[in-house]
Design a protein around this motif. Structure first.
Motif, PDB file in Angstrom:
ATOM      1  N   CYS A  90       0.322  -1.507   0.075  1.00  0.00           N
ATOM      2  CA  CYS A  90      -0.275   0.147   0.044  1.00  0.00           C
ATOM      3  C   CYS A  90       0.696   1.068   0.146  1.00  0.00           C
ATOM      4  O   CYS A  90       1.993   1.746   0.925  1.00  0.00           O
ATOM      5  N   PRO A  91       0.731   2.445  -1.057  1.00  0.00           N
ATOM      6  CA  PRO A  91       1.380   3.509  -0.317  1.00  0.00           C
ATOM      7  C   PRO A  91       1.295   4.166   0.472  1.00  0.00           C
ATOM      8  O   PRO A  91       2.339   4.526   0.806  1.00  0.00           O
ATOM      9  N   LEU A  92       0.105   4.077   1.281  1.00  0.00           N
ATOM     10  CA  LEU A  92       0.437   4.552   2.246  1.00  0.00           C
ATOM     11  C   LEU A  92       1.332   4.065   3.756  1.00  0.00           C
ATOM     12  O   LEU A  92       2.160   4.504   3.994  1.00  0.00           O
ATOM     13  N   LEU A  93       1.922   2.926   3.339  1.00  0.00           N
ATOM     14  CA  LEU A  93       3.084   1.863   4.172  1.00  0.00           C
ATOM     15  C   LEU A  93       4.196   2.652   3.455  1.00  0.00           C
ATOM     16  O   LEU A  93       5.016   3.107   4.737  1.00  0.00           O
ATOM     17  N   LYS A  94       4.565   3.101   3.064  1.00  0.00           N
ATOM     18  CA  LYS A  94       5.410   2.997   2.027  1.00  0.00           C
ATOM     19  C   LYS A  94       5.921   4.497   2.302  1.00  0.00           C
ATOM     20  O   LYS A  94       6.835   5.230   3.102  1.00  0.00           O
ATOM     21  N   ARG A  95       4.623   5.707   2.511  1.00  0.00           N
ATOM     22  CA  ARG A  95       4.968   6.891   3.326  1.00  0.00           C
ATOM     23  C   ARG A  95       5.273   6.631   4.089  1.00  0.00           C
ATOM     24  O   ARG A  95       6.463   7.223   4.837  1.00  0.00           O
ATOM     25  N   MET A  96       4.844   6.024   5.722  1.00  0.00           N
ATOM     26  CA  MET A  96       5.050   5.912   7.126  1.00  0.00           C
ATOM     27  C   MET A  96       6.104   5.724   7.173  1.00  0.00           C
ATOM     28  O   MET A  96       6.930   5.920   7.752  1.00  0.00           O
ATOM     29  N   VAL A  97       6.761   4.471   6.546  1.00  0.00           N
ATOM     30  CA  VAL A  97       7.548   4.067   6.492  1.00  0.00           C
ATOM     31  C   VAL A  97       8.841   5.239   6.068  1.00  0.00           C
ATOM     32  O   VAL A  97      10.004   5.328   6.788  1.00  0.00           O
ATOM     33  N   ASP A  98       8.717   5.539   5.129  1.00  0.00           N
ATOM     34  CA  ASP A  98      10.218   6.912   4.250  1.00  0.00           C
ATOM     35  C   ASP A  98       9.866   7.526   6.027  1.00  0.00           C
ATOM     36  O   ASP A  98      11.395   8.659   5.695  1.00  0.00           O
ATOM     37  N   ALA A  99       8.665   7.571   6.837  1.00  0.00           N
ATOM     38  CA  ALA A  99       8.760   8.935   7.446  1.00  0.00           C
ATOM     39  C   ALA A  99       9.041   8.520   8.728  1.00  0.00           C
ATOM     40  O   ALA A  99       9.620   9.535  10.165  1.00  0.00           O
ATOM     41  N   GLY A 100       9.879   7.301   8.974  1.00  0.00           N
ATOM     42  CA  GLY A 100      10.060   6.537  10.118  1.00  0.00           C
ATOM     43  C   GLY A 100       9.156   6.211  10.822  1.00  0.00           C
ATOM     44  O   GLY A 100       9.687   5.850  11.893  1.00  0.00           O
ATOM     45  N   LEU A 101       8.065   6.096  11.159  1.00  0.00           N
ATOM     46  CA  LEU A 101       6.873   5.781  11.052  1.00  0.00           C
ATOM     47  C   LEU A 101       6.395   4.568  11.459  1.00  0.00           C
ATOM     48  O   LEU A 101       6.317   3.645  10.928  1.00  0.00           O
ATOM     49  N   TYR A 102       7.632   3.887  12.771  1.00  0.00           N
ATOM     50  CA  TYR A 102       7.847   2.118  12.129  1.00  0.00           C
ATOM     51  C   TYR A 102       6.731   1.721  13.315  1.00  0.00           C
ATOM     52  O   TYR A 102       6.188   0.384  13.530  1.00  0.00           O
ATOM     53  N   GLY A 103       5.588   2.219  14.552  1.00  0.00           N
ATOM     54  CA  GLY A 103       4.908   1.741  14.923  1.00  0.00           C
ATOM     55  C   GLY A 103       6.228   1.486  16.290  1.00  0.00           C
ATOM     56  O   GLY A 103       6.198   2.869  16.907  1.00  0.00           O
ATOM     57  N   ARG A 104       5.695   0.902  17.332  1.00  0.00           N
ATOM     58  CA  ARG A 104       5.642   0.641  19.169  1.00  0.00           C
ATOM     59  C   ARG A 104       7.729   1.142  18.782  1.00  0.00           C
ATOM     60  O   ARG A 104       7.949   1.991  19.618  1.00  0.00           O
ATOM     61  N   LYS A 105       8.503   0.634  18.170  1.00  0.00           N
ATOM     62  CA  LYS A 105      10.066   0.907  18.472  1.00  0.00           C
ATOM     63  C   LYS A 105      10.446   2.233  18.043  1.00  0.00           C
ATOM     64  O   LYS A 105      11.357   2.743  18.059  1.00  0.00           O
ATOM     65  N   SER A 106       9.099   2.638  17.033  1.00  0.00           N
ATOM     66  CA  SER A 106       9.771   5.171  17.297  1.00  0.00           C
ATOM     67  C   SER A 106       8.850   5.287  17.728  1.00  0.00           C
ATOM     68  O   SER A 106       9.112   6.444  17.892  1.00  0.00           O
ATOM     69  N   GLY A 107       8.323   5.014  18.622  1.00  0.00           N
ATOM     70  CA  GLY A 107       7.424   5.918  19.012  1.00  0.00           C
ATOM     71  C   GLY A 107       6.370   6.029  18.634  1.00  0.00           C
ATOM     72  O   GLY A 107       5.243   6.571  19.261  1.00  0.00           O
ATOM     73  N   LYS A 108       5.522   5.763  16.795  1.00  0.00           N
ATOM     74  CA  LYS A 108       5.005   6.165  16.640  1.00  0.00           C
ATOM     75  C   LYS A 108       4.559   5.376  15.303  1.00  0.00           C
ATOM     76  O   LYS A 108       5.412   5.349  14.811  1.00  0.00           O
ATOM     77  N   GLY A 109       3.087   5.119  15.025  1.00  0.00           N
ATOM     78  CA  GLY A 109       2.640   3.798  13.536  1.00  0.00           C
ATOM     79  C   GLY A 109       1.458   4.378  13.550  1.00  0.00           C
ATOM     80  O   GLY A 109       1.169   5.740  13.865  1.00  0.00           O
ATOM     81  N   PHE A 110       0.920   3.677  13.739  1.00  0.00           N
ATOM     82  CA  PHE A 110      -0.842   3.630  13.460  1.00  0.00           C
ATOM     83  C   PHE A 110      -1.495   4.670  14.448  1.00  0.00           C
ATOM     84  O   PHE A 110      -2.314   5.175  14.647  1.00  0.00           O
TER      85      PHE A 110
END
Length: 284
Positions: free
Chosen positions: A260-280
C-alpha cells in the motif's frame, strides 16, 4: 541432549526477545550485532522486559535481571561464535544484508552447528544456498514478544535434514515452546496470510473506509482477535512489514502483494510503530 550455548545474530526486537528467552531457560547466549550502541540498548531492553514480567506475573518470582543478563555475552565479534552449538540469525529482512551474514558464520562455526534463520518471508532454500551446510539450515519464525509466545513456525528447506529438524525442536522444547513444521515457500504460512491482511487493512485507511481504531475494533470484537491488524503491524514494525510484503511481491509476481502506498509513505517518514514511538498509534 541439552544445548548449552546458542549464538543469536541481530539484536533488534526479535533478537532481544530470543536472547532473553534463552537466558531465562538456562542457556548461555552470545548476542552479536554491528555496534556497541545497539548492544547496550539490547541489554537495557532485556533488563526492562524481565522487570515488566515480574509486574504482570505475580504467581512466579522472576529471576534477578542481573542473573539472566550474566548468561548473555554482548559483542560485535563474530569470532566468539566458534564455540556455540546452535545459531539463530535475526538480521534485517533484506536479502542483500542477510546473504552477507552466512559466509561469516560458515567460516567460524563448527560443521555440526545448525543455522536457523528467523525470517518472516525469505525462502529458507535461498538462505541455505549461500552456505556449505544446506542440510543444517532451517527456518525458525518466532513471534513477538518471543518470551510470551508458546509456538514457533519451523520451515523445512529443500535440503534440511530430519536430524536438523529434531535438533531445532529439542532447543525449542528447552525454551518452553512447540515447533510446527511447514514446507518452504515465501512467507510460509503465517506471513503469507498475515501480511496480506495487514496490507489490506492499511489500504482501508488509505481509501478512507475506516479509521485505525475502527478496523482493529472490528477484528477484536467480531472475531475475538486479541489485537487488530494495525495494532499488530505497529508491534511487528512497519519497516519489517514493508520488507516482508515486498519479498512476497517479488517472489510471486502477483499484484495482490502490492504494498500500500500509505505503508511506504509511513516507513519513509520513520513511523515504524512501537519501536519508533509512533505508527498507526502513538506510544509514549
Amino acid at each position: 541432549m541439552k544445548i548449552q550455548t546458542v549464538g543469536v545474530v541481530g539484536a533488534g526486537v526479535m533478537g532481544v526477545g530470543i536472547a532473553q528467552n534463552l537466558a531465562q531457560t538456562g542457556h548461555q547466549v552470545i548476542l552479536i550485532d554491528v555496534s556497541e550502541e545497539i548492544l547496550e540498548k539490547a541489554n537495557q531492553e532485556i533488563k526492562n522486559n524481565i522487570r515488566f514480567q515480574g509486574f504482570f506475573n505475580k504467581k512466579e518470582k522472576p529471576e534477578n535481571p542481573d542473573v539472566v543478563l550474566n548468561r548473555i555475552q554482548f559483542s560485535t565479534n563474530y569470532k566468539l561464535l566458534d564455540g556455540v552449538e546452535f545459531v539463530i540469525e535475526n538480521v534485517t529482512e533484506k536479502w542483500s544484508i542477510k546473504k552477507e551474514v552466512y559466509p561469516q558464520l560458515e567460516a567460524i562455526c563448527p560443521e555440526s552447528v545448525v543455522f536457523a534463520a528467523n525470517t518472516s518471508a525469505i525462502p529458507i532454500t535461498r538462505i541455505a544456498s549461500v552456505t556449505k551446510r544446506a542440510s543444517k539450515v532451517l527456518g525458525m519464525h518466532f513471534m513477538n514478544p518471543v518470551p510470551l509466545k508458546p509456538t514457533v513456525e519451523m520451515i523445512r528447506g529443500y535440503h534440511t535434514s530430519e536430524e536438523t529438524i529434531e535438533t531445532a525442536k529439542n532447543l525449542l522444547s528447552q525454551m518452553g515452546k512447540e515447533g510446527i513444521v511447514v514446507n518452504d515457500s515465501p512467507g510460509f504460512v503465517s506471513n503469507r496470510v498475515l501480511m496480506l491482511t495487514i496490507n489490506e487493512a492499511i489500504f482501508l485507511l488509505h481509501d478512507q473506509v475506516a479509521s485505525a481504531e475502527e478496523v482493529d475494533r472490528i477484528f477484536k470484537t467480531c472475531f475475538g482477535h486479541k489485537m487488530g491488524p494495525l495494532e499488530t503491524a505497529d508491534l511487528i514494525g512497519l519497516d519489517t512489514i514493508l520488507f516482508s510484503i515486498e519479498v512476497l511481491y517479488e517472489s510471486f509476481n502477483d499484484s495482490k502483494y502490492r504494498p500500500c502506498p500509505l505503508l511506504k509513505r509511513m516507513v519513509d517518514a520513520g513511523l515504524y510503530g512501537r519501536k519508533s514511538g509512533k505508527g498507526f498509534y502513538a506510544y509514549s
